[in-house]
Write a protein that holds these residues in place. Structure first.
Motif: not given
Length: 253
Positions: A82-110
């Motif tokens: 949920l914090a975007g530290i690990l990437t799930p094997t399957a499924g999706s996570v949205q934080l504040l309306g943003q799909e973090i499981t589709q973000m690049s590593r750089s965007d996710l870090a920011h």
């Protein structure tokens, strides 16, 4: 790597703000966290371990959500996802309306840097820095310029957690509850919309634990922050808006 293994120094060393502009989300989403069908599978040699199995979780903005369950149930793994530290094997996570499981590593870090504050069980304070300096480091990482401005903001954050009389004390001169208050002040640096805490009262006695619990409640309700807490501490149930339990990788409640 689990959430409990992520140290504050990792965020400093990464210099997550250097490459591109931060992803800052406006405060209008009703749902702070939406996880759907989250699975996590580890392969060790010929063995396959399913740690999470189809987890669905929605957390409303401003709520205090507890995530409970026995050791080995997958709580910290889910927090890490949920914090975007690990990437799930399957499924999706949205934080504040943003799909973090589709973000690049750089965007996710920011995104993490600007929108999530972390509180750790072991405090993770720099032992050679005062309470104020520990918070100032976080402010510097988040892009606040000017040492005088950072010191002023750190003082204000420490006052918010009722620790203004300990600003110049080193961690060794602070009690466990006071150390955790410094850690909470540090997590508030940059005014994140989501606070994620991994066993924030585990190292505290009953009195200190109660004070930290009440402080987390105030932070959530007075500032409309969302607080997600992984815990074994039944005392936290009194301040929670919602409680979910993980058992064998399956979310209950």
């Amino acid at each position: 790597m689990t959430a409990s293994q992520v140290k504050f120094t990792d965020f400093i060393n990464a210099r997550e703000r250097a490459a591109s502009p931060p992803i800052i989300v406006e405060r209008f989403q009703e749902q702070a966290v939406v996880a759907k069908g989250v699975e996590m599978v580890y392969h060790t040699g010929s063995h396959v371990y399913q740690v999470l199995n189809g987890v669905d979780l929605t957390i409303e903005r401003g709520d205090i959500q507890l995530l409970m369950g026995p050791s080995g149930s997958g709580k910290t793994t889910l927090l890490s996802i949920l914090a975007g530290i690990l990437t799930p094997t399957a499924g999706s996570v949205q934080l504040l309306g943003q799909e973090i499981t589709q973000m690049s590593r750089s965007d996710l870090a920011h995104f993490r840097l600007q929108n999530i504050g972390f509180i750790f069980q072991g405090f993770n304070l720099f032992p050679a820095l005062t309470a104020s300096e520990n918070v100032e480091v976080a402010l510097k990482v988040k892009g606040v310029r000017g040492s005088a401005k950072r010191r002023q903001m750190a003082q204000a954050l420490l006052e918010q957690v009722k620790l203004c009389d300990r600003t110049n004390h080193l961690p060794r001169d602070l009690s466990g509850g006071q150390k955790q208050r410094v850690a909470i002040a540090r997590a508030l640096a940059g005014d994140p919309q989501i606070i994620m805490a991994d066993e924030p009262t585990a190292a505290l006695d009953s009195h200190s634990g109660h004070d930290v619990i009440e402080l987390l409640r105030q932070l959530a309700k007075e500032s409309d922050r969302t607080v997600l807490i992984v815990t074994h501490d039944a005392r936290l149930m009194d301040v929670a808006d919602r409680i979910a339990s993980l058992e064998d990788g399956v979310l209950q409640g």
